[in-house]
Design a protein around this motif. Sequence first.
Motif, PDB file in Angstrom:
ATOM      1  N   UNK A 114     -41.899 -24.223   0.130  1.00 31.34           N
ATOM      2  CA  UNK A 114     -40.806 -24.592   1.031  1.00 31.34           C
ATOM      3  C   UNK A 114     -39.559 -23.781   0.712  1.00 31.34           C
ATOM      4  N   UNK A 115     -39.246 -23.627  -0.566  1.00 32.98           N
ATOM      5  CA  UNK A 115     -38.079 -22.836  -0.959  1.00 32.98           C
ATOM      6  C   UNK A 115     -38.215 -21.388  -0.500  1.00 32.98           C
ATOM      7  N   UNK A 116     -39.425 -20.831  -0.586  1.00 38.09           N
ATOM      8  CA  UNK A 116     -39.647 -19.448  -0.169  1.00 38.09           C
ATOM      9  C   UNK A 116     -39.567 -19.316   1.348  1.00 38.09           C
ATOM     10  N   UNK A 117     -40.051 -20.313   2.077  1.00 41.87           N
ATOM     11  CA  UNK A 117     -39.888 -20.327   3.533  1.00 41.87           C
ATOM     12  C   UNK A 117     -38.407 -20.281   3.895  1.00 41.87           C
ATOM     13  N   UNK A 118     -37.616 -21.094   3.217  1.00 39.70           N
ATOM     14  CA  UNK A 118     -36.174 -21.109   3.470  1.00 39.70           C
ATOM     15  C   UNK A 118     -35.568 -19.733   3.206  1.00 39.70           C
ATOM     16  N   UNK A 119     -35.934 -19.119   2.095  1.00 38.69           N
ATOM     17  CA  UNK A 119     -35.426 -17.782   1.780  1.00 38.69           C
ATOM     18  C   UNK A 119     -35.822 -16.775   2.860  1.00 38.69           C
ATOM     19  N   UNK A 120     -37.054 -16.908   3.363  1.00 37.28           N
ATOM     20  CA  UNK A 120     -37.535 -15.990   4.399  1.00 37.28           C
ATOM     21  C   UNK A 120     -36.670 -16.075   5.648  1.00 37.28           C
ATOM     22  N   UNK A 121     -36.366 -17.297   6.090  1.00 37.28           N
ATOM     23  CA  UNK A 121     -35.565 -17.472   7.305  1.00 37.28           C
ATOM     24  C   UNK A 121     -34.143 -16.964   7.082  1.00 37.28           C
ATOM     25  N   UNK A 122     -33.569 -17.285   5.939  1.00 33.99           N
ATOM     26  CA  UNK A 122     -32.212 -16.834   5.630  1.00 33.99           C
ATOM     27  C   UNK A 122     -32.139 -15.306   5.636  1.00 33.99           C
ATOM     28  N   UNK A 123     -33.131 -14.654   5.044  1.00 30.02           N
ATOM     29  CA  UNK A 123     -33.165 -13.193   5.020  1.00 30.02           C
ATOM     30  C   UNK A 123     -33.318 -12.627   6.426  1.00 30.02           C
ATOM     31  N   UNK A 124     -34.172 -13.257   7.257  1.00 28.67           N
ATOM     32  CA  UNK A 124     -34.341 -12.793   8.637  1.00 28.67           C
ATOM     33  C   UNK A 124     -33.034 -12.927   9.420  1.00 28.67           C
ATOM     34  N   UNK A 125     -32.343 -14.042   9.240  1.00 26.58           N
ATOM     35  CA  UNK A 125     -31.056 -14.238   9.914  1.00 26.58           C
ATOM     36  C   UNK A 125     -30.046 -13.194   9.458  1.00 26.58           C
ATOM     37  N   UNK A 126     -30.060 -12.885   8.170  1.00 23.20           N
ATOM     38  CA  UNK A 126     -29.143 -11.865   7.645  1.00 23.20           C
ATOM     39  C   UNK A 126     -29.431 -10.519   8.298  1.00 23.20           C
ATOM     40  N   UNK A 127     -30.712 -10.161   8.400  1.00 23.42           N
ATOM     41  CA  UNK A 127     -31.069  -8.888   9.025  1.00 23.42           C
ATOM     42  C   UNK A 127     -30.613  -8.823  10.471  1.00 23.42           C
ATOM     43  N   UNK A 128     -30.607  -9.961  11.142  1.00 25.22           N
ATOM     44  CA  UNK A 128     -30.236  -9.999  12.560  1.00 25.22           C
ATOM     45  C   UNK A 128     -28.728 -10.084  12.763  1.00 25.22           C
ATOM     46  N   UNK A 129     -27.962 -10.290  11.691  1.00 25.77           N
ATOM     47  CA  UNK A 129     -26.512 -10.320  11.815  1.00 25.77           C
ATOM     48  C   UNK A 129     -25.876 -11.674  11.657  1.00 25.77           C
ATOM     49  N   UNK A 130     -26.605 -12.636  11.081  1.00 25.57           N
ATOM     50  CA  UNK A 130     -26.054 -13.974  10.824  1.00 25.57           C
ATOM     51  C   UNK A 130     -26.108 -14.228   9.316  1.00 25.57           C
ATOM     52  N   UNK A 131     -25.154 -13.667   8.556  1.00 24.40           N
ATOM     53  CA  UNK A 131     -25.206 -13.777   7.098  1.00 24.40           C
ATOM     54  C   UNK A 131     -24.856 -15.148   6.552  1.00 24.40           C
ATOM     55  N   UNK A 132     -24.301 -16.011   7.403  1.00 19.00           N
ATOM     56  CA  UNK A 132     -23.855 -17.324   6.922  1.00 19.00           C
ATOM     57  C   UNK A 132     -24.962 -18.378   6.959  1.00 19.00           C
ATOM     58  N   UNK A 133     -26.148 -18.035   7.447  1.00 17.96           N
ATOM     59  CA  UNK A 133     -27.256 -18.996   7.465  1.00 17.96           C
ATOM     60  C   UNK A 133     -27.613 -19.382   6.041  1.00 17.96           C
ATOM     61  N   UNK A 134     -27.810 -20.678   5.809  1.00 15.78           N
ATOM     62  CA  UNK A 134     -28.048 -21.136   4.447  1.00 15.78           C
ATOM     63  C   UNK A 134     -28.742 -22.489   4.438  1.00 15.78           C
ATOM     64  N   UNK A 135     -29.105 -22.954   3.265  1.00 17.00           N
ATOM     65  CA  UNK A 135     -29.653 -24.297   3.101  1.00 17.00           C
ATOM     66  C   UNK A 135     -28.527 -25.266   2.763  1.00 17.00           C
ATOM     67  N   UNK A 136     -28.781 -26.550   3.016  1.00 10.35           N
ATOM     68  CA  UNK A 136     -27.860 -27.618   2.631  1.00 10.35           C
ATOM     69  C   UNK A 136     -28.703 -28.754   2.063  1.00 10.35           C
ATOM     70  N   UNK A 137     -28.083 -29.895   1.839  1.00 14.76           N
ATOM     71  CA  UNK A 137     -28.844 -31.056   1.378  1.00 14.76           C
ATOM     72  C   UNK A 137     -29.799 -31.560   2.449  1.00 14.76           C
ATOM     73  N   UNK A 138     -29.550 -31.194   3.707  1.00 17.92           N
ATOM     74  CA  UNK A 138     -30.430 -31.567   4.802  1.00 17.92           C
ATOM     75  C   UNK A 138     -31.492 -30.484   4.995  1.00 17.92           C
ATOM     76  N   UNK A 139     -32.626 -30.883   5.553  1.00 16.80           N
ATOM     77  CA  UNK A 139     -33.714 -29.927   5.735  1.00 16.80           C
ATOM     78  C   UNK A 139     -33.350 -28.866   6.772  1.00 16.80           C
TER      79      UNK A 139
END
Length: 239
Positions: A114-139
């Motif tokens: 699950x943690x790696x899935x989160x990292x994957x999405x965050x990295x994809x968002x960064x590549x697309x130009x959304x560097x502020x995408x991140x995890x929080x206490x919520x899923x």
Amino acid sequence: MSLSLPLVTVVRAGRHSYAAGLQLQQHLAKSAQILDPPSEFRNYLVLQEHDPVYTVGLRTKDYTAADEDRLRQLGAEFHRTDRGGLITFHGPGQLVAYPILHLRQFKASMRWYVSTLEQMVIEACRQLGVPSATTTKDTGIWVGEHKICAIGVHGSRYVTTHGIGLNCCTDLRWFEHIVPCGIEGKGVTSLSKELDRLVPVEEASGALLSSFTKVFKCRLQDQADAKLVTAAEISSKIK
């Protein structure tokens, strides 16, 4: 790239019903029940869009038949699933990715997955130009107080199913009829909304595949290079 890295076959399933998507992933995952050792299991990454559908996970028990009817009257389907998480929406303009992986080829830990899935999405968002995408206490993955990607997974004998729903150019009005993922007081967003331009699913798919290979440390093989059942063949079997 080292041939010792796990190999993942990319299945570009296109747009279809949620039921067809479920049956496709079940078809691809069932070989894990008969293959031993795990190293013989073929891993998949299914990329798709769904027709409008509301889905609820294992922990959702408070949606009645009346609630289901209300949502169906909007023109969407309604499904109860075996994934984690609460209610969410899938529909056109959203990239739904189902990694079907045998974790013993990667790391035998659902928490790591699950943690790696989160990292994957965050990295994809960064590549697309959304560097502020991140995890929080919520899923899920968030941009400020707005969720851009839902995550809901299932694991059985170290084989993963279900996955993520990344809002690319989704009509966000569908989410107004539910409390997305059961989280009060927060909203949803999309890549298109954050970037103030159209971000089609195809563009997001490219970034996600790049991120997937980087974060999961694997090799990708396109479906065209493998003899696989197609999503159309699966759909044709659903009455």
